[in-house]
Scaffold this motif. Sequence first.
Motif, PDB file in Angstrom:
ATOM      1  N   MET A  65      29.500-103.253 -27.828  1.00 35.10           N
ATOM      2  CA  MET A  65      29.055-102.088 -27.094  1.00 35.10           C
ATOM      3  C   MET A  65      27.532-101.988 -27.252  1.00 35.10           C
ATOM      4  SD  MET A  65      30.448 -98.188 -27.294  1.00 35.10           S
ATOM      5  CE  MET A  65      30.041 -97.958 -28.987  1.00 35.10           C
ATOM      6  N   PRO A  66      26.800-102.195 -26.183  1.00 32.57           N
ATOM      7  CA  PRO A  66      25.340-102.170 -26.287  1.00 32.57           C
ATOM      8  C   PRO A  66      24.815-100.770 -26.562  1.00 32.57           C
ATOM      9  CG  PRO A  66      26.013-102.364 -24.006  1.00 32.57           C
ATOM     10  CD  PRO A  66      27.259-102.458 -24.828  1.00 32.57           C
ATOM     11  N   GLU A  67      23.699-100.724 -27.297  1.00 25.98           N
ATOM     12  CA  GLU A  67      23.049 -99.444 -27.559  1.00 25.98           C
ATOM     13  C   GLU A  67      21.558 -99.665 -27.754  1.00 25.98           C
ATOM     14  OE1 GLU A  67      25.080 -98.051 -31.095  1.00 25.98           O
ATOM     15  OE2 GLU A  67      23.409 -98.681 -32.326  1.00 25.98           O
ATOM     16  N   ILE A  68      20.803 -98.638 -27.416  1.00 20.04           N
ATOM     17  CA  ILE A  68      19.359 -98.643 -27.612  1.00 20.04           C
ATOM     18  C   ILE A  68      19.031 -97.431 -28.464  1.00 20.04           C
ATOM     19  CG2 ILE A  68      17.106 -98.479 -26.496  1.00 20.04           C
ATOM     20  CD1 ILE A  68      18.439 -99.665 -23.980  1.00 20.04           C
ATOM     21  N   LYS A  69      18.276 -97.650 -29.552  1.00 25.73           N
ATOM     22  CA  LYS A  69      17.891 -96.558 -30.448  1.00 25.73           C
ATOM     23  C   LYS A  69      16.434 -96.216 -30.186  1.00 25.73           C
ATOM     24  CE  LYS A  69      21.244 -97.764 -33.930  1.00 25.73           C
ATOM     25  NZ  LYS A  69      21.528 -98.135 -35.300  1.00 25.73           N
ATOM     26  N   LEU A  70      16.189 -94.919 -29.925  1.00 25.98           N
ATOM     27  CA  LEU A  70      14.839 -94.429 -29.641  1.00 25.98           C
ATOM     28  C   LEU A  70      14.627 -93.065 -30.286  1.00 25.98           C
ATOM     29  CD1 LEU A  70      14.679 -95.126 -25.796  1.00 25.98           C
ATOM     30  CD2 LEU A  70      13.334 -96.281 -27.522  1.00 25.98           C
ATOM     31  N   ASP A  71      13.722 -92.984 -31.218  1.00 27.25           N
ATOM     32  CA  ASP A  71      13.265 -91.691 -31.717  1.00 27.25           C
ATOM     33  C   ASP A  71      14.410 -90.712 -32.048  1.00 27.25           C
ATOM     34  OD1 ASP A  71      11.251 -89.946 -32.487  1.00 27.25           O
ATOM     35  OD2 ASP A  71      11.132 -89.032 -30.502  1.00 27.25           O
ATOM     36  N   GLY A  72      15.361 -91.140 -32.874  1.00 30.46           N
ATOM     37  CA  GLY A  72      16.455 -90.252 -33.297  1.00 30.46           C
ATOM     38  C   GLY A  72      17.553 -90.094 -32.268  1.00 30.46           C
ATOM     39  N   ARG A  73      17.483 -90.861 -31.198  1.00 31.28           N
ATOM     40  CA  ARG A  73      18.510 -90.818 -30.160  1.00 31.28           C
ATOM     41  C   ARG A  73      19.099 -92.211 -29.979  1.00 31.28           C
ATOM     42  NH1 ARG A  73      15.281 -86.713 -28.950  1.00 31.28           N
ATOM     43  NH2 ARG A  73      16.044 -84.909 -27.833  1.00 31.28           N
ATOM     44  N   VAL A  74      20.311 -92.236 -29.442  1.00 28.56           N
ATOM     45  CA  VAL A  74      20.976 -93.505 -29.165  1.00 28.56           C
ATOM     46  C   VAL A  74      21.454 -93.454 -27.718  1.00 28.56           C
ATOM     47  CG1 VAL A  74      22.899 -95.022 -29.782  1.00 28.56           C
ATOM     48  CG2 VAL A  74      21.722 -93.720 -31.558  1.00 28.56           C
ATOM     49  N   ILE A  75      21.132 -94.494 -26.967  1.00 26.69           N
ATOM     50  CA  ILE A  75      21.595 -94.591 -25.581  1.00 26.69           C
ATOM     51  C   ILE A  75      22.723 -95.612 -25.560  1.00 26.69           C
ATOM     52  CG2 ILE A  75      20.983 -95.193 -23.212  1.00 26.69           C
ATOM     53  CD1 ILE A  75      18.105 -94.321 -23.939  1.00 26.69           C
ATOM     54  N   ARG A  76      23.869 -95.181 -25.028  1.00 28.66           N
ATOM     55  CA  ARG A  76      25.046 -96.050 -24.962  1.00 28.66           C
ATOM     56  C   ARG A  76      25.622 -96.025 -23.554  1.00 28.66           C
ATOM     57  NH1 ARG A  76      28.487 -95.261 -30.523  1.00 28.66           N
ATOM     58  NH2 ARG A  76      26.973 -96.258 -31.861  1.00 28.66           N
ATOM     59  N   ARG A  77      26.396 -97.049 -23.253  1.00 26.65           N
ATOM     60  CA  ARG A  77      27.050 -97.162 -21.951  1.00 26.65           C
ATOM     61  C   ARG A  77      28.557 -97.103 -22.157  1.00 26.65           C
ATOM     62  NH1 ARG A  77      29.161-101.624 -19.423  1.00 26.65           N
ATOM     63  NH2 ARG A  77      28.293-102.915 -21.063  1.00 26.65           N
ATOM     64  N   PHE A  78      29.230 -96.374 -21.267  1.00 27.69           N
ATOM     65  CA  PHE A  78      30.691 -96.320 -21.272  1.00 27.69           C
ATOM     66  C   PHE A  78      31.146 -95.946 -19.870  1.00 27.69           C
ATOM     67  CE2 PHE A  78      34.674 -93.860 -21.842  1.00 27.69           C
ATOM     68  CZ  PHE A  78      35.472 -94.896 -22.307  1.00 27.69           C
ATOM     69  N   ASN A  79      32.101 -96.670 -19.337  1.00 29.66           N
ATOM     70  CA  ASN A  79      32.640 -96.409 -17.990  1.00 29.66           C
ATOM     71  C   ASN A  79      31.556 -96.337 -16.926  1.00 29.66           C
ATOM     72  OD1 ASN A  79      35.317 -96.522 -18.535  1.00 29.66           O
ATOM     73  ND2 ASN A  79      35.701 -94.339 -18.385  1.00 29.66           N
ATOM     74  N   GLN A  80      30.657 -97.282 -16.967  1.00 34.21           N
ATOM     75  CA  GLN A  80      29.586 -97.391 -15.970  1.00 34.21           C
ATOM     76  C   GLN A  80      28.629 -96.195 -15.978  1.00 34.21           C
ATOM     77  OE1 GLN A  80      29.447-100.358 -14.550  1.00 34.21           O
ATOM     78  NE2 GLN A  80      31.354-100.823 -15.602  1.00 34.21           N
ATOM     79  N   ARG A  81      28.558 -95.473 -17.098  1.00 37.15           N
ATOM     80  CA  ARG A  81      27.622 -94.353 -17.231  1.00 37.15           C
ATOM     81  C   ARG A  81      26.816 -94.532 -18.507  1.00 37.15           C
ATOM     82  NH1 ARG A  81      31.687 -89.361 -16.583  1.00 37.15           N
ATOM     83  NH2 ARG A  81      32.061 -90.160 -18.638  1.00 37.15           N
ATOM     84  N   LEU A  82      25.621 -93.971 -18.508  1.00 34.09           N
ATOM     85  CA  LEU A  82      24.776 -93.983 -19.700  1.00 34.09           C
ATOM     86  C   LEU A  82      24.870 -92.639 -20.392  1.00 34.09           C
ATOM     87  CD1 LEU A  82      21.532 -95.776 -18.457  1.00 34.09           C
ATOM     88  CD2 LEU A  82      23.324 -96.700 -19.939  1.00 34.09           C
ATOM     89  N   PHE A  83      24.865 -92.667 -21.722  1.00 30.65           N
ATOM     90  CA  PHE A  83      24.918 -91.459 -22.536  1.00 30.65           C
ATOM     91  C   PHE A  83      23.746 -91.486 -23.502  1.00 30.65           C
ATOM     92  CE2 PHE A  83      29.165 -92.276 -21.136  1.00 30.65           C
ATOM     93  CZ  PHE A  83      29.716 -91.023 -20.885  1.00 30.65           C
ATOM     94  N   CYS A  84      23.034 -90.386 -23.589  1.00 34.01           N
ATOM     95  CA  CYS A  84      21.956 -90.239 -24.558  1.00 34.01           C
ATOM     96  C   CYS A  84      22.458 -89.288 -25.640  1.00 34.01           C
ATOM     97  CB  CYS A  84      20.692 -89.695 -23.888  1.00 34.01           C
ATOM     98  SG  CYS A  84      19.310 -89.575 -25.032  1.00 34.01           S
ATOM     99  N   LEU A  85      22.613 -89.793 -26.847  1.00 35.54           N
ATOM    100  CA  LEU A  85      23.199 -89.040 -27.949  1.00 35.54           C
ATOM    101  C   LEU A  85      22.192 -88.908 -29.077  1.00 35.54           C
ATOM    102  CD1 LEU A  85      26.389 -91.243 -27.989  1.00 35.54           C
ATOM    103  CD2 LEU A  85      26.260 -88.960 -27.006  1.00 35.54           C
TER     104      LEU A  85
END
Length: 136
Positions: free
Chosen positions: A1-21
């Motif tokens: 599961m790909p993820e990008i970490k930026l400044d205390g946030r994590v961007i993830r993909r699920f069901n063709q959508r991006l989530f910023c957590l």
Amino acid sequence: MPEIKLDGRVIRRFNQRLFCLLSSDLWQINQTIKWQGEHAVSWDAVPVLLTNIRCNQQPLEIGNAPFSLRFTPVGELQSKPLNQWFKQWQIAPWLRQQTVVVRAGESVIALAIAGEKWRLSQQALDWQFKADISRQ
């Protein structure tokens, strides 16, 4: 599961959508507690509090569980492993790790999936299972 970490946030993909957590939202339950009739249950370092627990059977195990355990939700005719239900219900993988599983031995009685109402088995209705979940 790909993820990008930026400044205390994590961007993830699920069901063709991006989530910023927020990184702090990516906790998981790593512990199972044997419930013996207490009014409330909480876990170390996990922002979940389970209160007003009432059930006709003790002891129960409350916490994490293998996703291979089978579950038959109310209104469904067949039993499937938890992992298959999570896929069918389109529960994001990081939320699966936050699911509170209530079980008696190998029988899953109820699930509390983050951000959703309890999902009960028919057995839980027979036991008059009731619990409230909140973030501490």
